[in-house]
Design a protein around this motif. Structure first.
Motif, PDB file in Angstrom:
ATOM      1  N   LEU A 125       0.829  -1.209   0.000  1.00 24.72           N
ATOM      2  CA  LEU A 125       0.000   0.000   0.000  1.00 24.72           C
ATOM      3  C   LEU A 125       0.864   1.261   0.000  1.00 24.72           C
ATOM      4  O   LEU A 125       0.560   2.234  -0.676  1.00 24.72           O
ATOM      5  CB  LEU A 125      -0.949  -0.016   1.194  1.00 24.72           C
ATOM      6  N   GLN A 126       1.953   1.239   0.754  1.00 23.84           N
ATOM      7  CA  GLN A 126       2.843   2.396   0.808  1.00 23.84           C
ATOM      8  C   GLN A 126       3.526   2.611  -0.537  1.00 23.84           C
ATOM      9  O   GLN A 126       3.659   3.741  -1.010  1.00 23.84           O
ATOM     10  CB  GLN A 126       3.883   2.213   1.905  1.00 23.84           C
ATOM     11  N   THR A 127       3.956   1.539  -1.171  1.00 25.65           N
ATOM     12  CA  THR A 127       4.601   1.629  -2.478  1.00 25.65           C
ATOM     13  C   THR A 127       3.638   2.195  -3.524  1.00 25.65           C
ATOM     14  O   THR A 127       4.044   2.925  -4.417  1.00 25.65           O
ATOM     15  CB  THR A 127       5.107   0.240  -2.922  1.00 25.65           C
ATOM     16  N   ALA A 128       2.356   1.881  -3.376  1.00 29.01           N
ATOM     17  CA  ALA A 128       1.348   2.366  -4.320  1.00 29.01           C
ATOM     18  C   ALA A 128       0.989   3.828  -4.069  1.00 29.01           C
ATOM     19  O   ALA A 128       0.230   4.412  -4.839  1.00 29.01           O
ATOM     20  CB  ALA A 128       0.099   1.499  -4.228  1.00 29.01           C
ATOM     21  N   GLY A 129       1.495   4.418  -2.988  1.00 27.16           N
ATOM     22  CA  GLY A 129       1.245   5.828  -2.718  1.00 27.16           C
ATOM     23  C   GLY A 129       0.012   6.089  -1.870  1.00 27.16           C
ATOM     24  O   GLY A 129      -0.475   7.214  -1.804  1.00 27.16           O
ATOM     25  N   ILE A 130      -0.490   5.069  -1.213  1.00 25.84           N
ATOM     26  CA  ILE A 130      -1.653   5.233  -0.338  1.00 25.84           C
ATOM     27  C   ILE A 130      -1.135   5.674   1.020  1.00 25.84           C
ATOM     28  O   ILE A 130      -0.351   4.968   1.668  1.00 25.84           O
ATOM     29  CB  ILE A 130      -2.456   3.918  -0.252  1.00 25.84           C
ATOM     30  N   THR A 131      -1.553   6.866   1.452  1.00 26.86           N
ATOM     31  CA  THR A 131      -0.955   7.471   2.641  1.00 26.86           C
ATOM     32  C   THR A 131      -1.681   7.153   3.947  1.00 26.86           C
ATOM     33  O   THR A 131      -1.043   6.968   4.964  1.00 26.86           O
ATOM     34  CB  THR A 131      -0.895   9.003   2.482  1.00 26.86           C
TER      35      THR A 131
END
Length: 148
Positions: A125-131
């Motif tokens: 999720l972090q790699t996908a840019g979900i903050t």
């Protein structure tokens, strides 16, 4: 000559004892220095979030559920949970957010699941840019809530 030979055998004896007084003096001085300087050292405070004081849950929440067998399910608001794979996770969460990056994603896992599986989901999720990613916690009352 006998008198001379008796003088020659009179040598100073070496003392085989260690004088402890200087050692004790140094240790006491160091002790005083540490006692005086210890209150002057500032300690850093870590402000940890508390679960009991969390705000009400937002209207639109995306739940990622990690089962005991490490299979993933995605649950949107009050809908039924649908299964998905790790490869589909980021894409499906982005679709569920529908362009609103403020929509929180809550990860809940079975108590028997490996910590590595939860971290892997968070990393994707972090790699996908979900903050806004949080972990679901169980309150002392027994109902599930979320900490963001």
């Amino acid at each position: 000559m006998a008198a001379i030979s008796s003088r020659g055998s009179r040598r100073r004896r070496t003392i085989n004892e260690i004088n402890m007084v200087p050692f004790i003096d140094v240790m006491l001085v160091l002790l005083i220095i540490f006692m005086v300087s210890a209150p002057m050292i500032t300690t850093g405070l870590v402000d940890l979030p508390s679960v009991g004081k969390s705000r009400a849950q937002p209207e639109h929440v995306i739940h990622v559920i990690v089962g005991a067998d490490e299979k993933l399910k995605l649950k949107l608001d009050k809908e039924e949970a649908s299964p998905l794979t790790l490869k589909q996770l980021a894409e499906r969460v982005k679709q569920a957010q529908a362009g609103d990056a403020a929509t929180p994603v809550v990860i809940s896992g079975d108590k028997n699941v490996k910590y590595e599986a939860i971290v892997k989901v968070m990393d994707i999720l972090q790699t996908a840019g979900i903050t806004r990613v949080g972990l679901a916690v169980k309150n002392s009352g027994g109902s599930a809530g979320s900490a963001n």
